[in-house]
Design a protein around this motif. Sequence first.
Motif, PDB file in Angstrom:
ATOM      1  N   ALA A   1      25.750   3.755 -12.068  1.00 37.17           N
ATOM      2  CA  ALA A   1      25.958   4.384 -13.489  1.00 37.17           C
ATOM      3  C   ALA A   1      26.704   3.288 -14.363  1.00 37.17           C
ATOM      4  O   ALA A   1      26.163   3.338 -15.736  1.00 37.17           O
ATOM      5  CB  ALA A   1      27.177   5.472 -13.208  1.00 37.17           C
ATOM      6  N   LEU A   2      27.403   2.297 -13.900  1.00 36.08           N
ATOM      7  CA  LEU A   2      27.822   1.309 -14.860  1.00 36.08           C
ATOM      8  C   LEU A   2      26.772   0.222 -15.089  1.00 36.08           C
ATOM      9  O   LEU A   2      26.871  -0.676 -15.968  1.00 36.08           O
ATOM     10  CB  LEU A   2      29.054   0.681 -14.378  1.00 36.08           C
ATOM     11  N   ALA A   3      26.008  -0.143 -13.957  1.00 38.39           N
ATOM     12  CA  ALA A   3      25.138  -1.307 -13.990  1.00 38.39           C
ATOM     13  C   ALA A   3      23.851  -1.008 -13.231  1.00 38.39           C
ATOM     14  O   ALA A   3      23.616  -1.205 -11.994  1.00 38.39           O
ATOM     15  CB  ALA A   3      25.850  -2.601 -13.296  1.00 38.39           C
ATOM     16  N   PRO A   4      22.945  -0.144 -13.839  1.00 31.64           N
ATOM     17  CA  PRO A   4      21.912   0.450 -13.042  1.00 31.64           C
ATOM     18  C   PRO A   4      20.861  -0.711 -12.904  1.00 31.64           C
ATOM     19  O   PRO A   4      19.644  -0.430 -12.248  1.00 31.64           O
ATOM     20  CB  PRO A   4      21.360   1.278 -14.190  1.00 31.64           C
ATOM     21  N   TRP A   5      20.873  -1.840 -13.577  1.00 30.97           N
ATOM     22  CA  TRP A   5      19.923  -2.991 -13.242  1.00 30.97           C
ATOM     23  C   TRP A   5      20.160  -3.739 -12.140  1.00 30.97           C
ATOM     24  O   TRP A   5      19.224  -4.432 -11.719  1.00 30.97           O
ATOM     25  CB  TRP A   5      19.779  -4.102 -14.580  1.00 30.97           C
TER      26      TRP A   5
END
Length: 288
Positions: free
Chosen positions: A89-93
């Motif tokens: 959710a904070l860093a989807p990449w």
Amino acid sequence: LFFGVLMLGNVAYAQTPREQFQTTVAAFQKNATEDTARKLAELFKQLNPPPAVPEHAEFCALKGAAFVKQAGDATDYAKAAAEFQAAIALAPWVGDYHYNLAFCEKSAGHFSAAQTAIKFAQIFARDDKERHDCLALRAELEAAQELATAKKAEALAEQAEKKQKENSPEAQEKREQDEFAAFLRQNEGAIFNSDMSNKGWAQVIIEKGVVVSGVREENEMMLESNPWMRGKLIFIERHPFKQFIEKVFDASGNRMFRIWTFARDGRTINVNYEQLGKRYDKIYRRVN
């Protein structure tokens, strides 16, 4: 002049790749689709230096890894999956987060969620090794899913076969016999009397797991054993507790059937039979 100003305005409001990346991150967080994931992965490749991963995302991923390390059952893997979901959710990449989420969902038995996570992991894979790892996990996932489906089908088939056997006439008869045997044990020593206008009174006794009947005349008891267990057992689910059909011959040599019905509470026995075209009903009442 007007067109020149309009063109300059468009240039002024065009997003940089990093701004487009942030916009796409927000879009993915709102609605995670494969198309959005592919766009996000392409934009990530254009950024140098790459975007920083939020510290809390790293913390959630590390906590998820700790859960995996100590996991002993599906519940523990589900807890780990929740941590990797928080990291995504904070860093989807970050492809590793999706990969680890897929592993945890598979281990928790959540195959559909694992399939979704592994697709995103493949999209965000950074090199051939990561793509190969995703392919291997996908193969493990599909194998686990197929085995689980086959096991479930086998369990359902066994359950259906067991139910069929339980509902068979043989099983039903066995249950009825066992139930009546238990009834006799619980009522061992019970004595039932029935008034008889012409011969004093008749008596039925439960003795050593067998029902015996006789007629008392002048204070003497004449007991005659009746082959109850050789008769056909009929179970009536409504009012009567048990019924036995006793095949006997009357004094004239005519065959008749006496039907004995035991009340579930063990207090009365009803006896019904026909003789010479006339129906008789008799009630034995427990006296002890």
